[in-house]
Design an enzyme around this catalytic site. Structure first.
Site, short mmCIF file in Angstrom:
data_model
loop_
_atom_site.label_atom_id
_atom_site.label_comp_id
_atom_site.label_asym_id
_atom_site.label_seq_id
_atom_site.Cartn_x
_atom_site.Cartn_y
_atom_site.Cartn_z
N SER A 38 0.84 -1.20 0.00
CA SER A 38 0.00 0.00 0.00
C SER A 38 0.87 1.24 0.00
O SER A 38 1.98 1.25 0.58
CB SER A 38 -0.86 -0.01 1.26
OG SER A 38 -1.48 1.24 1.45
N TYR A 50 -1.37 -0.92 10.73
CA TYR A 50 -1.65 -1.56 9.44
C TYR A 50 -0.50 -1.30 8.46
O TYR A 50 0.04 -2.22 7.83
CB TYR A 50 -2.97 -1.03 8.86
CG TYR A 50 -3.14 -1.31 7.38
CD1 TYR A 50 -3.30 -2.60 6.92
CD2 TYR A 50 -3.10 -0.27 6.44
CE1 TYR A 50 -3.43 -2.87 5.56
CE2 TYR A 50 -3.24 -0.52 5.09
CZ TYR A 50 -3.40 -1.82 4.65
OH TYR A 50 -3.51 -2.07 3.31
N LYS A 108 2.51 -3.84 6.54
CA LYS A 108 2.86 -3.88 5.11
C LYS A 108 4.36 -3.67 4.91
O LYS A 108 4.99 -4.35 4.10
CB LYS A 108 2.07 -2.81 4.34
CG LYS A 108 0.58 -3.09 4.26
CD LYS A 108 0.29 -4.26 3.34
CE LYS A 108 -1.14 -4.69 3.39
NZ LYS A 108 -1.39 -5.96 2.72
P1 NAD Z 1 -10.57 -7.34 1.33
O1 NAD Z 1 -10.74 -7.33 2.81
O2 NAD Z 1 -11.77 -7.15 0.48
O3 NAD Z 1 -9.86 -8.70 0.88
C1 NAD Z 1 -8.93 -9.38 1.69
C2 NAD Z 1 -9.38 -10.83 1.77
O4 NAD Z 1 -8.46 -11.54 2.59
C3 NAD Z 1 -10.76 -10.99 2.41
O5 NAD Z 1 -11.57 -11.77 1.55
C4 NAD Z 1 -10.49 -11.70 3.72
O6 NAD Z 1 -11.54 -12.56 4.09
C5 NAD Z 1 -9.19 -12.42 3.42
N1 NAD Z 1 -8.33 -12.70 4.58
C6 NAD Z 1 -7.93 -11.84 5.54
N2 NAD Z 1 -7.13 -12.46 6.40
C7 NAD Z 1 -7.01 -13.75 5.98
C8 NAD Z 1 -6.32 -14.89 6.46
N3 NAD Z 1 -5.60 -14.83 7.59
N4 NAD Z 1 -6.42 -16.04 5.77
C9 NAD Z 1 -7.17 -16.12 4.66
N5 NAD Z 1 -7.86 -15.08 4.16
C10 NAD Z 1 -7.78 -13.90 4.82
O7 NAD Z 1 -9.44 -6.27 0.98
P2 NAD Z 1 -8.98 -5.73 -0.43
O8 NAD Z 1 -9.38 -4.30 -0.51
O9 NAD Z 1 -9.34 -6.66 -1.51
O10 NAD Z 1 -7.41 -5.74 -0.20
C11 NAD Z 1 -6.58 -6.80 -0.65
C12 NAD Z 1 -5.16 -6.53 -0.20
O11 NAD Z 1 -4.75 -5.27 -0.74
C13 NAD Z 1 -4.99 -6.43 1.31
O12 NAD Z 1 -3.75 -7.03 1.66
C14 NAD Z 1 -4.94 -4.94 1.55
O13 NAD Z 1 -4.18 -4.63 2.70
C15 NAD Z 1 -4.25 -4.44 0.29
N6 NAD Z 1 -4.57 -3.04 -0.01
C16 NAD Z 1 -5.87 -2.66 -0.14
C17 NAD Z 1 -6.18 -1.33 -0.38
C18 NAD Z 1 -7.60 -0.86 -0.51
O14 NAD Z 1 -7.84 0.33 -0.42
N7 NAD Z 1 -8.58 -1.73 -0.72
C19 NAD Z 1 -5.14 -0.38 -0.53
C20 NAD Z 1 -3.84 -0.81 -0.42
C21 NAD Z 1 -3.55 -2.15 -0.16
C1 UD1 Z 2 -7.14 5.14 3.71
C2 UD1 Z 2 -6.08 4.61 4.64
C3 UD1 Z 2 -5.00 3.92 3.82
C4 UD1 Z 2 -5.62 2.84 2.97
C5 UD1 Z 2 -6.71 3.44 2.11
C6 UD1 Z 2 -7.45 2.38 1.36
C7 UD1 Z 2 -6.17 6.17 6.53
C8 UD1 Z 2 -5.47 7.25 7.28
N1 UD1 Z 2 -5.55 5.71 5.42
O1 UD1 Z 2 -6.55 6.07 2.84
O2 UD1 Z 2 -4.05 3.36 4.68
O3 UD1 Z 2 -4.63 2.23 2.15
O4 UD1 Z 2 -7.68 4.10 2.93
O5 UD1 Z 2 -8.15 2.94 0.30
O6 UD1 Z 2 -7.23 5.72 6.92
N2 UD1 Z 2 -12.86 11.46 3.45
C9 UD1 Z 2 -13.89 12.31 3.76
N3 UD1 Z 2 -15.04 11.80 4.28
C10 UD1 Z 2 -15.20 10.45 4.49
C11 UD1 Z 2 -14.13 9.58 4.17
C12 UD1 Z 2 -12.96 10.12 3.65
O7 UD1 Z 2 -13.78 13.53 3.58
O8 UD1 Z 2 -16.25 10.02 4.98
C13 UD1 Z 2 -11.63 12.03 2.82
C14 UD1 Z 2 -10.35 11.76 3.59
O9 UD1 Z 2 -10.10 12.78 4.52
C15 UD1 Z 2 -9.33 11.73 2.44
C16 UD1 Z 2 -10.13 11.16 1.26
O10 UD1 Z 2 -11.50 11.37 1.57
O11 UD1 Z 2 -8.94 13.04 2.10
C17 UD1 Z 2 -9.90 9.68 1.04
O12 UD1 Z 2 -10.12 8.98 2.25
P1 UD1 Z 2 -10.14 7.38 2.30
O13 UD1 Z 2 -11.00 6.84 1.24
O14 UD1 Z 2 -10.43 6.98 3.71
O15 UD1 Z 2 -8.65 6.97 1.90
P2 UD1 Z 2 -7.25 7.43 2.53
O16 UD1 Z 2 -7.43 8.16 3.81
O17 UD1 Z 2 -6.45 8.08 1.47
#
Ligand code: NAD
Ligand code: UD1
Length: 335
Positions: A124, A148, A152
């Site tokens: 991330s 978190y 990572k």
């Molecule tokens: P998500 O929660 O939808 O998917 C993660 C999946 O992993 C879920 O289905 C959950 O049930 C499974 N899981 C969690 N722990 C587990 C375990 N111990 N064993 C087996 N399965 C397990 O999340 P996502 O948004 O699809 O994210 C996927 C990956 O990308 C994660 O590692 C997350 O940290 C990373 N990531 C996500 C975002 C985002 O904004 N969505 C941003 C940056 C990084």
């Molecule tokens: C957050 C996480 C980041 C994670 C990412 C996943 C934090 C501090 N960071 O990022 O680690 O990888 O989500 O997508 O939580 N906002 C509003 N109102 C809301 C929600 C959000 O104004 O109800 C604003 C926030 O202040 C920010 C932007 O929208 O400026 C995006 O927020 P969000 O979607 O939560 O993502 P990040 O904070 O960038």
């Protein structure tokens, strides 16, 4: 290829599975369903018309992983499984370190024991912490500001050491910026339990009339309109980034590489709300409230490295992100 997707039933994993199936790969999804539901398998089947191999297990069950890696003749692993809620990680750091870090060590043990050494890892942009300069390239110093993000970064460091220890490993770290949007079919998308923490799913529920208004967390940032700016990337583009990473690993010598997956373009909270209102045709009431603790003004990627080495770049627009998220939200309301 035969590809194992840990966390494959989740938001990004399911979209990547859909793309890999479309491209003719065989996928095995392994998930403990802690943040997803089994219904995703039927939806993936409906999209791909392919059988999906699914194992309900935890990545900390090393013996199960070993059986799956051998039994399904896995060539490469994409490691999505993890807990991802920033606020929750502050309250439950032990659970986060155990699930994310110990879970990855378990996966690495299983891969080493079964001689599978190609791995793509979901990291991330949160590993960068507060930006010292923008856009963020991969050389930007790391310094996560919450447990978190720490998990990572620890995992990245473990993977770097593992790659250095045995020159057989092929490891790509993908640092995602802000994934949003949904599958074109409207069948896959992001549907968090409870009140969403992230902007896009929150906005979608306001558009659907399920929540009254969006709270804008501060309009006094040093940005064009005062609201926070982020690099939102369509989940379909992100899925394509994984395919590109697998292609890269298959044609290059063993090693460890880090890539930003972002668009390079930032949008503000107000721009996101306006774009979603346009895509949905619904009013999206909003109110400005105080800043959210830990938030920063702006964060966006320099995606040059991924473009140059992976031959990948984001194609889809903000309108595509909003339209697909709205299609998914609308289907949820019907079902
Ligand atoms: P998500 O929660 O939808 O998917 C993660 C999946 O992993 C879920 O289905 C959950 O049930 C499974 N899981 C969690 N722990 C587990 C375990 N111990 N064993 C087996 N399965 C397990 O999340 P996502 O948004 O699809 O994210 C996927 C990956 O990308 C994660 O590692 C997350 O940290 C990373 N990531 C996500 C975002 C985002 O904004 N969505 C941003 C940056 C990084
Ligand atoms: C957050 C996480 C980041 C994670 C990412 C996943 C934090 C501090 N960071 O990022 O680690 O990888 O989500 O997508 O939580 N906002 C509003 N109102 C809301 C929600 C959000 O104004 O109800 C604003 C926030 O202040 C920010 C932007 O929208 O400026 C995006 O927020 P969000 O979607 O939560 O993502 P990040 O904070 O960038």
């Amino acid at each position: 290829m035969n590809i194992l997707l840990t966390g494959g039933a989740g938001y990004i994993g399911s979209h990547t599975a859909a793309l890999l199936l479309r491209e003719g790969h065989d996928v095995t999804l392994l998930d403990n369903l802690s943040n997803s539901d089994i219904g995703v398998l039927d939806r993936l089947h409906a999209i791909s018309n392919r059988e999906i191999s699914f194992v309900q297990a935890d990545i900390r069950e090393t013996d199960v992983l070993e059986r799956v890696l051998v039994g399904n003749h896995i060539d490469a692993v994409i490691h999505f499984a993890g807990l991802k809620a920033v606020g929750e990680s502050v309250r439950l750091p032990i659970a986060y370190y155990d699930n994310n870090v110990n879970g990855t060590i378990s996966l690495l043990r299983a891969m080493q024991a079964t001689d599978v050494r190609t791995l793509v890892f979901s990291s991330s942009a949160t590993v960068y912490g507060d930006p010292k300069y923008l856009p963020l390239d991969e050389k930007h110093p790391t310094g996560p500001t919450n447990p978190y993000g720490q998990t990572k970064l620890h995992i990245e460091e473990i993977l770097r050491d593992v790659a250095a220890s045995e020159p057989l490993w092929k490891i790509a770290i993908l640092r995602y910026f802000n994934p949003v949007g949904a599958h074109d079919s409207g069948l896959l998308g992001e549907n968090p339990n409870g009140i969403p923490n992230n902007l896009m799913p929150f906005v979608a529920r306001v558009a659907a009339g399920k929540l009254p208004r969006v709270e804008i967390f501060g309009d006094d940032y040093d940005t064009a309109d005062g609201t926070g700016v982020r690099d939102y990337i369509h989940v379909a583009d992100l899925a394509a980034g994984h395919l590109a990473a697998l292609g890269y690993l298959s044609r290059t010598p063993p090693g460890y590489e880090v890539f930003n997956l972002g668009t390079g373009q930032g949008y503000s909270v107000k721009e996101m709300i306006a774009a979603f209102a346009a895509a949905s045709g619904r009013p999206i009431p909003s109110v400005v409230v105080g800043r959210r603790a830990g938030d920063i003004a702006s964060c966006y990627a320099d995606p040059t490295r991924a473009r140059t080495l992976l031959g990948w770049e984001a194609r889809l627009t903000l309108a595509d992100m909003c339209a697909s998220a709205w299609r998914f939200q609308s289907r949820l309301a019907e079902s």
